[in-house]
Design a protein around this motif. Structure first.
Motif: not given
Length: 265
Positions: A214-218
């Motif tokens: 999720t944080l990489m996608l952000s």
């Protein structure tokens, strides 16, 4: 750093959170244990404390600061011997983040609802200075009852502040009571989207693989600020604390401390 290494670091931080609160006799274990996996990923993948400029983390849910201290200990900024001074007079480890005591916490917080406003100001300053680093605001779900949060959501959306990431630690408890029984937040994702934000749902905020994804996608979302609704477990990792509102603010007994340390091996 691998997912397994990050899991091990989060587990070590859990032990330190419980030890800090046990040794000092006071603190908020539930919310610190729910957010520690996300904070671990952020400190090891987004924040370089030796860099300038650098990414910033604003702990708007400041009562969970033991989680931040546990990671700053791993970073070499807090000595293990200081744990017993947590929340004591004249200690660097105050009960809420204080940049006067410890500049590495990035913002002085405590009164719920103000941290997102601080983070928005930091993000705006970074935009003005052409600083590419992001600002992360860690909010509690109970904190979403505060009107100032929604004012900041509206303003950040209007300003298209895409270097701002708000992470809601949705552990389901507003202090001791179920958050949606106090004031129902739902449909939270739809509400935030209406203010002009990208919204990501993190279905298990205590699963490091999901946290990383999720944080990489952000990082790839542009044009709007980003909100991550992280579904977590209050007291995660210690069986008698999990989903138990009594452990919002409570100190374990010697027997409970021993049990927690055994479970966190």
């Amino acid at each position: 750093m691998t997912i397994e290494q990050l899991k091990a670091l989060a587990l070590a931080a859990r032990r330190d959170i419980v030890s800090m609160i046990y040794e000092s006799g006071i603190g908020h274990p539930g919310g610190a244990l729910s957010i520690i996996d996300i904070l671990t990923w952020l400190y090891y993948n987004e924040v370089d404390l030796n860099a300038s400029p650098r990414a910033r983390i604003v702990m708007s849910k400041g009562h969970a600061v033991a989680a931040q201290y546990a990671l700053l200990h791993q970073m070499g900024r807090i000595d293990r011997s200081e744990f017993s001074t947590f929340r004591q007079i004249n200690s660097r480890l105050q009960g809420h983040p204080s940049i006067k005591s410890l500049p590495e916490v990035d913002a002085t917080t405590g009164l719920l609802g103000q941290g997102l406003s601080v983070a928005l100001g930091m993000a705006a300053a970074k935009k003005h200075a052409a600083d590419p680093c992001r600002v992360f605001a860690i909010l509690g779900d109970g904190e979403m009852h505060e009107g100032q949060v929604w004012e900041s959501l509206q303003q950040a959306g209007h300003m298209k502040m895409d270097n701002l990431v708000a992470i809601v630690d949705y552990n389901g408890f507003s202090s001791h009571d179920p958050v949606n029984s106090v004031v129902n937040l739902e449909p939270l994702a739809d509400k935030i989207r209406c203010f002009g934000w990208h919204v990501l749902e993190l279905h298990d905020g205590n699963d490091m693989c999901q946290v990383a994804d999720t944080l990489m996608l952000s990082r790839h979302l542009k044009g709007k600020p980003i909100a991550i609704i992280a579904h977590t477990v209050k007291g995660c990792g210690v069986s008698y604390m999990e989903n138990n509102g009594e452990w919002h603010s409570k100190t374990p007994s010697a027997e409970q401390y021993q049990q927690a340390m055994e479970e966190l091996q």
